[in-house]
Design a protein around this motif. Structure first.
Motif, short mmCIF file in Angstrom:
data_model
loop_
_atom_site.label_atom_id
_atom_site.label_comp_id
_atom_site.label_asym_id
_atom_site.label_seq_id
_atom_site.Cartn_x
_atom_site.Cartn_y
_atom_site.Cartn_z
N MET A 420 0.83 -1.20 0.00
CA MET A 420 0.00 0.00 0.00
C MET A 420 0.87 1.26 0.00
SD MET A 420 -2.59 1.16 3.05
CE MET A 420 -1.22 1.24 4.21
N LEU A 421 1.89 1.29 0.86
CA LEU A 421 2.76 2.46 0.94
C LEU A 421 3.58 2.63 -0.33
CD1 LEU A 421 3.97 2.12 4.64
CD2 LEU A 421 2.24 3.68 3.74
N GLU A 422 4.05 1.52 -0.89
CA GLU A 422 4.81 1.59 -2.14
C GLU A 422 3.96 2.16 -3.27
OE1 GLU A 422 7.83 1.19 -2.84
OE2 GLU A 422 8.79 -0.20 -1.45
N ASN A 423 2.74 1.71 -3.36
CA ASN A 423 1.86 2.18 -4.44
C ASN A 423 1.53 3.66 -4.29
OD1 ASN A 423 1.83 -0.36 -5.60
ND2 ASN A 423 -0.08 -0.97 -4.62
N PHE A 424 1.32 4.10 -3.05
CA PHE A 424 1.03 5.52 -2.86
C PHE A 424 2.25 6.37 -3.18
CE2 PHE A 424 0.69 9.36 -0.18
CZ PHE A 424 -0.47 9.88 -0.72
N ALA A 425 3.43 5.89 -2.79
CA ALA A 425 4.66 6.62 -3.11
C ALA A 425 4.85 6.70 -4.62
CB ALA A 425 5.86 5.96 -2.45
N ASN A 426 4.54 5.63 -5.32
CA ASN A 426 4.65 5.65 -6.79
C ASN A 426 3.68 6.65 -7.39
OD1 ASN A 426 6.65 3.69 -6.82
ND2 ASN A 426 5.19 2.00 -6.96
N ALA A 427 2.48 6.75 -6.80
CA ALA A 427 1.50 7.72 -7.30
C ALA A 427 2.02 9.14 -7.12
CB ALA A 427 0.17 7.54 -6.57
N LEU A 428 2.75 9.38 -6.05
CA LEU A 428 3.34 10.71 -5.83
C LEU A 428 4.48 10.96 -6.82
CD1 LEU A 428 3.44 10.77 -1.92
CD2 LEU A 428 1.87 12.03 -3.40
N ARG A 429 5.24 9.92 -7.10
CA ARG A 429 6.38 10.09 -8.01
C ARG A 429 5.93 10.36 -9.44
NH1 ARG A 429 8.35 5.17 -5.58
NH2 ARG A 429 9.86 5.56 -3.93
N ASN A 430 4.98 9.56 -9.91
CA ASN A 430 4.60 9.66 -11.32
C ASN A 430 3.57 10.75 -11.61
OD1 ASN A 430 2.05 8.58 -10.61
ND2 ASN A 430 2.78 6.48 -10.94
N GLY A 431 3.16 11.47 -10.58
CA GLY A 431 2.26 12.60 -10.79
C GLY A 431 0.80 12.25 -10.95
N SER A 432 0.43 10.99 -10.67
CA SER A 432 -0.99 10.63 -10.78
C SER A 432 -1.82 11.24 -9.65
CB SER A 432 -1.14 9.10 -10.76
OG SER A 432 -0.57 8.55 -9.60
N LEU A 433 -1.13 11.74 -8.61
CA LEU A 433 -1.82 12.48 -7.54
C LEU A 433 -1.18 13.87 -7.47
CD1 LEU A 433 -3.96 12.37 -5.27
CD2 LEU A 433 -2.14 11.66 -3.73
N PRO A 434 -1.55 14.80 -8.34
CA PRO A 434 -0.90 16.11 -8.38
C PRO A 434 -1.19 16.92 -7.12
CG PRO A 434 -2.83 16.09 -9.80
CD PRO A 434 -2.64 14.67 -9.33
N SER A 435 -0.28 17.83 -6.82
CA SER A 435 -0.45 18.66 -5.63
C SER A 435 -1.63 19.60 -5.74
CB SER A 435 0.83 19.46 -5.37
OG SER A 435 1.14 20.26 -6.50
N SER A 436 -2.11 19.84 -6.95
CA SER A 436 -3.27 20.71 -7.15
C SER A 436 -4.58 20.02 -6.80
CB SER A 436 -3.31 21.21 -8.59
OG SER A 436 -3.37 20.11 -9.49
N SER A 437 -4.56 18.70 -6.65
CA SER A 437 -5.77 17.96 -6.33
C SER A 437 -6.21 18.24 -4.90
CB SER A 437 -5.52 16.46 -6.52
OG SER A 437 -6.59 15.70 -6.00
N ARG A 438 -7.52 18.28 -4.67
CA ARG A 438 -8.04 18.51 -3.31
C ARG A 438 -7.76 17.31 -2.41
NH1 ARG A 438 -11.42 23.09 -3.45
NH2 ARG A 438 -11.87 22.77 -1.24
N GLU A 439 -7.46 16.17 -3.00
CA GLU A 439 -7.20 14.96 -2.22
C GLU A 439 -5.74 14.84 -1.83
OE1 GLU A 439 -8.62 11.58 -4.27
OE2 GLU A 439 -10.68 12.28 -4.45
N HIS A 440 -4.88 15.65 -2.44
CA HIS A 440 -3.45 15.50 -2.22
C HIS A 440 -3.07 15.72 -0.76
CE1 HIS A 440 0.80 16.89 -2.20
NE2 HIS A 440 0.95 15.91 -3.07
N ALA A 441 -3.46 16.85 -0.20
CA ALA A 441 -3.07 17.18 1.18
C ALA A 441 -3.64 16.20 2.20
CB ALA A 441 -3.49 18.61 1.52
N PRO A 442 -4.95 15.86 2.16
CA PRO A 442 -5.46 14.88 3.13
C PRO A 442 -4.79 13.52 3.03
CG PRO A 442 -7.27 16.08 2.10
CD PRO A 442 -6.03 16.44 1.34
N LEU A 443 -4.53 13.06 1.81
CA LEU A 443 -3.91 11.75 1.65
C LEU A 443 -2.46 11.77 2.12
CD1 LEU A 443 -5.37 10.62 -1.79
CD2 LEU A 443 -5.91 9.70 0.47
N CYS A 444 -1.73 12.84 1.81
CA CYS A 444 -0.35 12.95 2.29
C CYS A 444 -0.33 13.00 3.82
CB CYS A 444 0.32 14.19 1.70
SG CYS A 444 0.73 14.04 -0.05
#
Length: 758
Positions: A420-444
């Motif tokens: 789970m942690l690896e997949n979320f880190a990959n999502a942060l690396r490849n930009g599939s969860l951009p910082s402009s998303s409203r979900e970015h801050a809560p998920l981080c």
């Protein structure tokens, strides 16, 4: 240490308080897992308080998604508290259900069910997850109060019997049932018969409310709801789900759910024929004569593989599907293990007693060790495969199965947290969860605290993924202006903690003053970081940034700069370089590094002709820096710079004095010139005016002659302003005085000075 979550502080600060408190607990795992004051419960309380505030205030910038994300985050921390402590702590010795039956074939089914539950770690965990799903389910709303059982239908039936016309004859009552027993709809429903409209609507809302109670694990409320609706048979149906309990014949000591021990040992409770009850519920759930909501209610009451389709049809959210699947697996596993025991009087009747010991074989689970372990292994695999299928299930309401929080909850249940942690880190690396998303801050925020929670309780986590997640959360904190919290989370980066916090300090640039810089550096020490290393790294990174690849500051090459020409004001980059020295001047332990960096900066400023900036740098350096003697070469260079500025300032003071003298002489010359231009003119004009007005004011002639005395007075030296150049000369003024004296003789007499005495 209790934390008051009611204080007006941001959610970021509240979460940081939880982390600080729990890190202070050290190796006290019991405190970290405390159900009220542990890490996960504290996080859940913080988020629930935030959720309540968001729902009450409903600020303009808050969307439904924001509220739902906080709700999901709070739920997930509740799940973590439910499953993680049981995985970490050693389980208590559990009784063997087969051994219990061998010792006492009359052992109540509640005792056997509890033994089966505690004997399987996975089954225990699934039951805990089911309880969590029930706890977080929406509170069911009961139907409105009723004054009687099928009141409107009863009126129609009575009216038909009273008129003798029967229910099949006109009057709008031909569609009503002919009986009032609870099963009448199953018998006459296919023939078009039914209840009165109001009763049918009430019945539907009641059954849906009962289903909601079962979904939320509120069986007591469901029973009370049935009694208020004047339908005690439904209450009996719900009570049939309870296992048979009788302490008088149980060899195991049990406590009630509230921890109290029942005084009357002879009183039994529960369902002695639960197997028959379950079969009846399954039959009702599969009956096509009953309405869909009724079938879903019985399927939820006694979940099984046979009624899985009926139960899933009532599921609206992803949590509903998860609850339905886990309920089916728990019920099926408990029933299957109970059936394997094959020796319970309450399940098998007298044949369990008659067959006891016939073959002389010990059929206990303990003696079937390998078979039991193999069966458990296969069941664990089936459970994993079944739960994995929920990743792609479609939902009618709420967040989808693909959402990060649902994905996280499923992997927490499956104990696949590293993936789970690896997949979320990959999502942060490849930009599939951009910082402009409203979900970015809560998920981080959630994943960062999850990593730190796992670190505290010694759960293995992938180090690289953890660094990526914590780095992303640090960026969230920086963007949110939460500077006070950076050191706390940067300290969790391990070997990279110093460099990461230094990067944050470099990013401050000129936005904070010296006192604020000192405070941010001190926070590094408060959170376990080496303050000297942070200071040195920050200063070095700032200098590197100034002389980086992009060449922010010009290189010292080409023609020599002019130090005579007017210098432009310092640029932002030059000021950043100038103030970079501040980081290593707060503590004496870093003075040797400050000395070296000061020389580098001074060389640059002097080499680029920025004399004022070099002098400003010397002024902000502490005097103690001059006493540093090691390395000697650096100390000597620094001493020479100070001596150079002493000499330079001395020369500048001489030049300034000379400039002041020149300015003073120039001033004198200019004042003399002004006097020579205007004073002679003023004197002559005043003399002429006085002489010309003597006929009107006799005293004016006397005043004109007295003016000559003033001009001749050495105290005023007005005569010096009459120069022999073009313009008014002293001879011209004396000629005018002569004419005034002659004018004084106009009245007669030979004394020219008589007029002075008149």
């Amino acid at each position: 240490m209790e934390m008051d979550i009611s204080e007006p502080q941001t959610l970021y600060a509240s979460c940081a308080d939880v982390l600080s408190v729990c890190k202070a607990m050290g190796d006290d795992i019991e405190s970290v897992f405390n159900p009220d004051t542990g890490f996960a419960p504290r996080m859940r309380k913080v988020l629930q308080a935030q959720l309540q505030e968001m729902e009450e205030t409903r600020d303009v910038g808050v969307t439904e998604l924001d509220v739902e994300l906080v709700r999901m985050e709070a739920k997930t921390w509740g799940l973590l508290q439910a499953v993680i402590p049981a995985r970490i702590t050693e389980p208590l010795p559990a009784p063997n259900p087969a051994a219990l039956l061998k010792e006492n074939p009359y052992t109540p089914t509640s005792t056997l069910a509890q033994a089966i539950l505690t004997h399987s770690l996975l089954l225990t965990e699934l039951v805990v997850v089911r309880e969590w799903l029930q706890e977080t389910a929406p509170v069911p709303a009961g139907p409105e109060a009723t004054t009687g059982y099928w009141r409107f239908t009863k009126l129609g039936v009575v009216q038909a019997l009273r008129t003798g016309g029967g229910l099949g004859a006109g009057g709008g009552r031909e569609a009503l049932v002919t009986k009032m027993d609870p099963d009448i709809l199953g018998r006459q429903g296919q023939g078009g018969k039914g209840l009165a409209v109001d009763d049918a609507n009430y019945e539907k809302s009641l059954v849906k409310a009962l289903y909601g109670c079962v979904r939320a694990g509120r069986l007591g409320e469901a029973i009370e709801m049935c009694r208020k609706a004047h339908q005690p048979w439904r209450a009996a149906s719900i009570m049939g789900s309870k296992f048979f309990k009788w302490r008088a014949i149980s060899t195991e000591f049990e406590e009630e759910e509230d921890g109290a021990v029942e005084d009357d040992m002879d009183v039994w409770s529960g369902n002695k024929q639960r197997k028959l009850w379950k079969a009846s519920c399954i039959r009702a759930a599969l009956s096509s004569n009953l309405p869909e909501h009724e079938r879903a209610f019985y399927a939820a009451l006694a979940p099984s593989e046979q009624t899985a389709g009926v139960l899933r049809s009532a599921c609206r959210t992803w949590e509903d599907h998860l609850w339905a699947q886990i309920s089916i697996m728990c019920e099926e596993r408990a029933s299957g293990e109970m059936k394997k025991l094959d020796g319970s009087f309450w399940e098998d009747g007298l044949k369990a007693l008659e067959g006891e010991g016939e073959d002389g074989e010990d059929t206990s689970m303990g003696d079937r060790g390998n078979d039991v372990r193999e069966d458990e292994r296969r069941w664990v695999e089936r459970v994993g495969e079944t739960l994995e299928s929920l990743k792609d299930i479609a939902v009618a309401e709420g967040l989808g199965s693909e959402h990060a929080f649902h994905y996280s909850q499923l992997h927490i249940i499956l104990n696949k947290t590293e993936m789970m942690l690896e997949n979320f880190a990959n999502a942060l690396r490849n930009g599939s969860l951009p910082s402009s998303s409203r979900e970015h801050a809560p998920l981080c925020r959630f994943f960062a605290h999850l990593c730190l929670y796992f670190q505290i309780v010694d759960i293995d986590i992938p180090p690289l993924a953890t660094q990526v997640i914590l780095e992303s959360y640090l960026q969230v904190l920086e963007a949110a202006g939460q500077r006070d919290l950076i050191a706390l989370y940067a300290g969790a980066l391990g070997d990279n903690a110093v460099e990461r916090y230094a990067m944050f300090l470099v990013s401050l640039e000129l936005s904070v003053d010296t006192s604020e810089r000192r405070l941010t550096l001190t926070r590094a020490r408060d959170h376990g970081l080496d303050m000297d290393r942070v200071a040195i790294s920050t200063a070095e990174r700032t200098i590197e940034k100034a002389f980086g690849v992009r060449i922010v500051l010009p290189r010292l090459r080409g023609r020599l700069p002019s130090i005579i020409a007017l210098q432009p004001p310092p640029t932002v980059q030059e000021l950043i370089l100038l103030r970079s020295i501040e980081w290593t001047t707060y503590n004496e332990s870093t003075f040797s590094i400050a000395l070296e960096q000061a020389n580098v900066i001074l060389r640059y400023f002097l080499g680029s002709g920025r004399l004022a900036l070099a002098k400003q740098l010397l002024d902000i350096l502490p005097p103690e820096l001059a006493r540093v003697g090691d390395p000697e070469e650096m100390a000597t260079e620094y001493l020479h710079y100070r001596q150079f500025f002493v000499i330079w300032e001395t020369l500048e003071s001489v030049i300034e004095t000379q400039a002041m003298e020149m300015a003073c002489n120039r001033r004198k010359r200019e004042l003399i010139r002004v006097r020579q231009i205007y004073i002679p003119e003023l004197i002559i004009r005043l003399h002429s005016l006085l002489v010309a007005s003597r006929h009107h004011i006799k005293e004016n002639l006397t005043r004109a002659l007295s003016l000559a005395n003033t001009v001749a007075d050495s105290r005023y030296k007005l005569y010096e302003d009459f120069v022999n150049e073009d313009g008014r000369r002293l001879g011209g003024y004396l000629g005018a005085v002569r004419q005034a004296i002659l004018a004084g003789l106009e009245g007669g007499g030979s004394d020219p000075f008589r007029v002075l005495s008149v």
